[in-house]
Design a protein around this motif. Structure first.
Motif, PDB file in Angstrom:
ATOM      1  N   GLY A  17      69.238  -7.081  84.728  1.00  0.00           N
ATOM      2  CA  GLY A  17      69.089  -7.514  83.360  1.00  0.00           C
ATOM      3  C   GLY A  17      68.448  -6.622  82.421  1.00  0.00           C
ATOM      4  N   ASP A  18      67.274  -6.844  81.628  1.00  0.00           N
ATOM      5  CA  ASP A  18      66.742  -5.732  80.987  1.00  0.00           C
ATOM      6  C   ASP A  18      66.705  -4.667  81.293  1.00  0.00           C
ATOM      7  N   GLU A  19      66.284  -4.326  82.525  1.00  0.00           N
ATOM      8  CA  GLU A  19      65.988  -3.143  83.284  1.00  0.00           C
ATOM      9  C   GLU A  19      67.554  -2.300  83.384  1.00  0.00           C
ATOM     10  N   ALA A  20      68.555  -3.102  83.604  1.00  0.00           N
ATOM     11  CA  ALA A  20      69.885  -2.578  83.619  1.00  0.00           C
ATOM     12  C   ALA A  20      70.577  -2.039  82.332  1.00  0.00           C
ATOM     13  N   ALA A  21      69.821  -2.855  81.177  1.00  0.00           N
ATOM     14  CA  ALA A  21      70.285  -2.354  79.955  1.00  0.00           C
ATOM     15  C   ALA A  21      69.569  -1.330  79.297  1.00  0.00           C
ATOM     16  N   LEU A  22      68.108  -1.016  79.793  1.00  0.00           N
ATOM     17  CA  LEU A  22      67.568  -0.054  79.574  1.00  0.00           C
ATOM     18  C   LEU A  22      68.025   1.252  80.099  1.00  0.00           C
ATOM     19  N   PHE A  23      68.466   1.020  81.175  1.00  0.00           N
ATOM     20  CA  PHE A  23      69.283   2.262  81.960  1.00  0.00           C
ATOM     21  C   PHE A  23      70.616   2.513  81.414  1.00  0.00           C
ATOM     22  N   ALA A  24      71.342   1.451  80.888  1.00  0.00           N
ATOM     23  CA  ALA A  24      72.596   1.892  80.178  1.00  0.00           C
ATOM     24  C   ALA A  24      72.171   2.735  78.902  1.00  0.00           C
TER      25      ALA A  24
END
Length: 358
Positions: A122-129
């Protein structure tokens, strides 16, 4: 000892290319001139080592003759000592030449197109990206390379669902080609009140920029749509239909670009990405055909493969392909990738040498 015919072949090839770049007529074709200069530069290093190697071997053979002559024992001892030094020098240069004789990736000197996409989380994956996007742009800046943003899809809190960009710089592909794959992060999200560590992922794709002559696209195979650019939440950020979506009908590949205000520039960027994707597909098919040989542990480039873990609680980065761990996570995310990239490159050389000896 190295094969004499092989050494003569290297010297002849160097002379041939050297004569070519001295030909004033070559300046009439700048693309061929640049290719010749790149080839000359790559040959220069191995040529110099061949000359050094032959010099050491000649000295060694001359000294060997002295050992059989009627000379004082003291002189023979000096010659034997020098022979040992020459043997070490010969072995060292021989190994260096063997490494240089390993076929180079023809794409190594090219610019790259990188695509980073948020995966599970989710958003955490987008922040990591977003972290990865900033990490690679900072590394590029440290290398003195130019960055050209092609397309981004932000989520508004510093993260990216997708980021596509080009890095222009000599040797960019040689440095970044081992970054393709699944990158995993383990950390406590800011929204997590219980302090639990979450695991998220992002995929990275690294493609060499395709040359026009390598990928020929029939305009009739393209479906081009234009639309109004949008920002976070879908709101319009442009009053004209400048965003472009290009669909390659035979493969179904779709590339969208909206970062430029000019529709023409967005179209050119989208087609450039499309060509690189088609070139990458072609390259991967060729690699599969050569899969009879042992596949390199480092260079598979499989985007479904989990290649690296970024563990925030322990402050470490672990690359699973070479089992290497670095404990400077923040420095790494700030673009200090040299240690890991060098380790990956060295392992790739070792694997290539091992495959060549099979």
């Amino acid at each position: 000892m190295l094969n004499k015919e092989q050494l003569e072949s290297i010297k002849e090839k160097y002379k041939e290319v050297n004569d070519l770049i001295m030909d004033p007529n070559l300046l009439n074709d700048m693309e061929k001139y640049q290719e010749a200069m790149i080839e000359h530069s790559s040959l220069q290093e191995i040529y110099d080592k061949v000359i050094k190697y032959e010099s050491y071997v000649n000295d060694y053979e001359s000294n060997k003759a002295l050992l059989y002559e009627n000379v004082e024992e003291e002189l023979k001892d000096l010659v034997k000592e020098e022979q040992k030094e020459l043997e070490e020098k010969i072995e060292k240069v021989e190994n260096e030449i063997k490494v240089l004789l390993i076929p180079k990736d023809p794409n190594d000197e090219r610019n790259v197109i990188m695509e980073i996409r948020a995966g599970t989380g989710g958003d955490e994956a987008a922040l990591f990206a977003g972290d990865l996007f900033r990490m690679y742009t900072r590394y590029a800046e440290k290398m003195g390379w130019a960055i050209d943003i092609i397309s981004t899809n932000e989520i508004g809190i510093g993260g990216y669902k997708e980021a596509i960009f080009m890095i222009n710089g000599k040797g960019a592909y040689s440095k970044l080609k081992y970054e393709s794959g699944v990158h995993r992060v383990q950390r406590v999200p800011e929204t997590e009140s219980g302090g639990r560590v979450h695991t998220s992922a992002a995929t990275v794709s690294v493609m060499p920029e395709a040359k026009d002559v390598e990928v020929n696209i029939d305009p009739n195979d393209l479906k081009i749509d234009v639309y109004r650019s949008s920002g976070h939440g879908g709101q319009s950020v442009n009053t004209t239909d400048s965003a472009v979506r290009v669909t390659h009908i035979p493969t179904g590949l779709v590339v969208a670009c909206q970062d430029e205000k000019s529709q023409l520039k967005n179209k050119d960027k989208a087609i450039k990405v499309l060509k690189s994707r088609l070139y990458e597909i072609k390259r991967e098919e060729q690699e599969k055909e050569l899969a009879a040989k042992k596949r390199s542990q480092v260079g598979s480039g499989d985007r479904s493969e989990r290649i690296r873990t970024y563990n925030f609680p322990q402050g470490r980065i672990t690359d699973h392909r070479i089992n290497k761990t670095i404990y400077q996570l923040q420095d790494f995310l700030n673009g200090y990738l040299d240690e890991m990239i060098e380790a990956l490159s060295n392992q790739a050389q070792i694997d290539k040498m091992a495959a060549k000896e099979l």
